[in-house]
Design a protein around this motif. Structure first.
Motif, mmCIF file in Angstrom:
data_model
loop_
_atom_site.group_PDB
_atom_site.id
_atom_site.type_symbol
_atom_site.label_atom_id
_atom_site.label_comp_id
_atom_site.label_asym_id
_atom_site.label_seq_id
_atom_site.Cartn_x
_atom_site.Cartn_y
_atom_site.Cartn_z
ATOM 1 N N ARG A 168 0.824 -1.220 0.000
ATOM 2 C CA ARG A 168 0.000 0.000 0.000
ATOM 3 C C ARG A 168 0.857 1.269 0.000
ATOM 4 O O ARG A 168 0.510 2.293 0.571
ATOM 5 C CB ARG A 168 -1.000 0.001 1.170
ATOM 6 N N ILE A 169 2.026 1.176 -0.669
ATOM 7 C CA ILE A 169 2.899 2.345 -0.854
ATOM 8 C C ILE A 169 2.996 2.589 -2.366
ATOM 9 O O ILE A 169 3.348 1.677 -3.119
ATOM 10 C CB ILE A 169 4.304 2.092 -0.263
ATOM 11 N N VAL A 170 2.638 3.805 -2.811
ATOM 12 C CA VAL A 170 2.678 4.099 -4.246
ATOM 13 C C VAL A 170 3.892 4.979 -4.529
ATOM 14 O O VAL A 170 4.006 6.088 -3.999
ATOM 15 C CB VAL A 170 1.399 4.830 -4.725
ATOM 16 N N ALA A 171 4.803 4.475 -5.358
ATOM 17 C CA ALA A 171 5.986 5.239 -5.775
ATOM 18 C C ALA A 171 6.110 5.072 -7.286
ATOM 19 O O ALA A 171 5.587 4.122 -7.862
ATOM 20 C CB ALA A 171 7.230 4.709 -5.069
ATOM 21 N N SER A 172 6.810 6.000 -7.939
ATOM 22 C CA SER A 172 6.883 5.957 -9.406
ATOM 23 C C SER A 172 8.141 5.242 -9.874
ATOM 24 O O SER A 172 9.246 5.580 -9.422
ATOM 25 C CB SER A 172 6.908 7.375 -9.969
ATOM 26 N N PRO A 173 7.997 4.272 -10.797
ATOM 27 C CA PRO A 173 9.191 3.652 -11.387
ATOM 28 C C PRO A 173 9.909 4.680 -12.261
ATOM 29 O O PRO A 173 9.276 5.431 -12.999
ATOM 30 C CB PRO A 173 8.608 2.512 -12.232
ATOM 31 N N GLY A 174 11.229 4.713 -12.187
ATOM 32 C CA GLY A 174 12.002 5.727 -12.899
ATOM 33 C C GLY A 174 11.780 5.724 -14.400
ATOM 34 O O GLY A 174 11.858 6.779 -15.042
ATOM 35 N N ARG A 175 11.472 4.555 -14.985
ATOM 36 C CA ARG A 175 11.297 4.493 -16.447
ATOM 37 C C ARG A 175 10.108 5.332 -16.913
ATOM 38 O O ARG A 175 9.997 5.653 -18.089
ATOM 39 C CB ARG A 175 11.159 3.038 -16.903
ATOM 40 N N ALA A 176 9.208 5.684 -15.994
ATOM 41 C CA ALA A 176 8.072 6.538 -16.368
ATOM 42 C C ALA A 176 8.543 7.927 -16.796
ATOM 43 O O ALA A 176 7.802 8.669 -17.425
ATOM 44 C CB ALA A 176 7.096 6.664 -15.202
ATOM 45 N N PHE A 177 9.790 8.275 -16.452
ATOM 46 C CA PHE A 177 10.330 9.600 -16.797
ATOM 47 C C PHE A 177 11.328 9.524 -17.948
ATOM 48 O O PHE A 177 12.041 10.482 -18.219
ATOM 49 C CB PHE A 177 10.979 10.234 -15.561
ATOM 50 N N GLY A 178 11.366 8.373 -18.615
ATOM 51 C CA GLY A 178 12.272 8.186 -19.745
ATOM 52 C C GLY A 178 13.140 6.965 -19.519
ATOM 53 O O GLY A 178 13.346 6.541 -18.373
#
Ligand SMILES: Cc1ncc(COP(=O)(O)O)c(C=O)c1O
Length: 391
Positions: A345-355
Motif C-alpha cells: 500500500r505504498i505508491v511510488a513511481s518507477p524511474g522508467r516513467a520519466f524516460g
C-alpha cells in the motif's frame, strides 16, 4: 474520417496510468494508502493567498490580458530582485503564464521553424515529458539527452557533438530536477549559457522547484547572465513554491526580444490566468514567510525518508532539492519494485516513467504529511525485514 495530427499517435500511453489504476483499486477499500506518486502535496494554500483571490472576484467578469496585470509583473520582478539579486524590468523582461506547464508546451511555437534545419529540442532523460511533447506538436523533433548518476543528472551541452547542437533550436534545463532532485551551481549555469550562445540555441530553464532547497538556495539561470539575458529564459511557478497547483500561475522571465515574441504569440492561445488568480499571485510573490514554512515541512519529510533509506542501505542519488527523493530500486527492476511496494500500500513511481534513462531508479514525491511519511516507513521497514521486499 477526419485526419489526425500524427503527433498524437507518437505520444504512447500515459506512463504512470497502469500504476494509478492499481492504486485507485486499492484506495477503494478505504484502508490507508501511502501515495508518493504525484507531485501535488497535501499542504494547504496559505490563507492570505486564498483571501486575496476571494477579495478580487468582482461582480463583472472580464477577459484577462496575456501581458498580465502590471502589478503582477512588478511582483515577479520584485521577487527576482529579493530572491536572486537579479534586476528585471517588468515591462520588457516578464510575461505571466498559467503555470509552467502550458508555458513549457507553447514555447517552441515562438522559436521553432518546422520547415527549417534546426528542428531539434534538447532536454534531459529522465525528465518532464512536456518538453518533448511541446516540440512534437510544434512540428519539431524531441531530442532527449541521456542523464546519468555519475554525471549528477546534469545536462552538459559541452558533451554533445556539434552536429546535434546545430540541429537544435533550443534546450530545456530543469534544476532542481524532476525526477531526481539534482541541483546545479552558478558555475554550471555560466558554462551552459556560454555554450548555448555560441551555438545560437535558446536556453530555457524550468525553475519551478527553485524554492524547495535544503542546504544551499537554488540559483536561477538569470543570475549567471550578469545583466545580459540574450537567448535565455527562466520559467518560474507558484505551484510548488506556494502550494498553488490548482491556481495555474507562473511567469516567463528573460531575454526582452523573446518576451516580445511571446507577447505576440500568447494572446492567440488564451491561457492568461483570470484576474482574481493574478491578484492572489501578487500576494504570493510578495510573501516569503510561507515559502520558508513549506520548505521546513518538506525538509522534515525528507529527513524521515532519507533516514530510513540510510538505515535500509537503499542507494539515494540526486535528491539535494525539490520534494522528490530518487533512489535505486532494490533488486534492480523499478517496475517490479513499484508493484511490490503497491502490495504494501505504498505508491511510488518507477524511474522508467520519466524516460528510458530512469530505468532501475524510483521516485518518491514527498506528498503525504510528516506523520504519513513516518507511517509509510514503518510499513516499508517491516516488509523488508519479513522478506516481502528485496533489500
Ligand atoms: C519539471 C516540471 N516543470 C513544470 C511543471 C508544471 O508545473 P506548473 O504547475 O507550474 O504548471 C512540473 C509539474 O510537476 C514539473 O515537474
Amino acid at each position: 474520417m477526419v485526419t489526425s495530427n500524427p503527433a498524437l499517435a507518437q505520444l504512447g500511453g500515459y506512463p504512470l496510468a497502469s500504476l494509478q489504476d492499481l492504486a485507485n483499486e486499492l484506495r477503494a477499500d478505504g484502508r490507508p494508502l501511502h501515495d508518493f506518486s504525484i507531485g501535488d502535496p497535501d499542504e494547504p494554500t496559505p490563507a492570505s493567498i486564498r483571501q486575496a483571490l476571494v477579495d478580487a472576484v468582482g461582480p463583472v467578469s472580464r477577459y484577462p490580458t496575456a501581458a498580465g496585470q502590471p502589478a503582477l509583473r512588478a511582483a515577479v520582478a520584485g521577487w527576482f530582485a529579493r530572491r536572486h539579486g537579479v534586476e528585471v524590468d517588468p515591462t520588457v523582461h516578464v510575461v505571466p503564464s498559467a503555470g509552467s506547464k502550458e508555458a513549457v508546451f507553447h514555447l517552441p511555437l515562438a522559436v521553432l521553424d518546422a520547415h527549417g534545419p534546426r528542428r531539434g529540442v534538447l532536454w534531459g532523460d529522465p525528465g518532464y515529458p512536456v518538453y518533448g511533447r511541446g516540440a512534437l506538436f510544434a512540428g519539431g523533433v524531441s531530442d532527449p539527452v541521456t542523464l546519468t548518476a555519475q554525471g549528477g543528472w546534469r545536462l552538459d551541452l559541452g558533451a554533445l557533438p556539434t552536429e546535434r547542437l546545430a540541429a537544435a533550436c533550443m534546450v530545456w534545463i530543469n534544476y532542481p530536477h524532476n525526477p531526481t532532485g539534482a541541483t546545479v551551481d552558478l558555475g554550471w549555469y555560466r558554462e551552459q549559457v556560454a555554450i548555448a550562445r555560441e551555438h545560437d540555441l535558446l536556453l530555457a530553464s524550468d525553475e519551478c522547484y527553485q524554492e524547495i532547497w535544503f542546504d544551499v538556495p537554488a540559483p536561477s539561470v538569470l543570475e549567471a547572465c550578469d545583466g545580459d539575458m540574450t537567448g535565455v529564459l527562466a520559467f518560474v511557478s507558484l505551484s510548488k513554491r506556494s502550494g498553488m497547483t490548482g491556481y495555474r500561475s507562473g511567469a516567463i522571465v528573460g531575454d526582452p526580444e523573446l518576451i516580445a515574441r511571446l507577447k505576440l504569440l500568447r494572446p492567440n492561445i488564451g491561457t492568461a490566468s483570470p484576474d482574481f488568480v493574478q491578484a492572489a499571485s501578487i500576494t504570493a510573490w510578495d510573501d516569503q514567510t510561507h515559502v520558508d514554512e513549506r520548505r521546513a515541512i518538506f525538509g522534515a519529510k525528507r529527513d524521515v525518508v532519507l533516514g530510513f533509506f540510510d538505515e535500509a542501505g537503499i542507494e539515494v542519488s540526486g535528491s539535494d532539492a525539490s520534494f522528490y527523493v530518487w533512489f535505486r530500486a532494490p533488486g534492480g527492476d523499478d517496475a517490479a519494485y513499484a508493484e511490490a511496494l503497491l502490495l504494501e500500500r505504498i505508491v511510488a513511481s518507477p524511474g522508467r516513467a520519466f524516460g528510458p534513462a530512469g530505468t532501475g531508479w524510483m521516485r518518491l514525491a514527498l506528498v503525504p504529511t510528516v506523520e504519513g511519511c513516518q507511517a509509510a516507513v514503518v510499513r516499508w521497514r517491516e516488509a523488508i525485514s519479513s522478506g516481502r521486499l528485496p533489500s
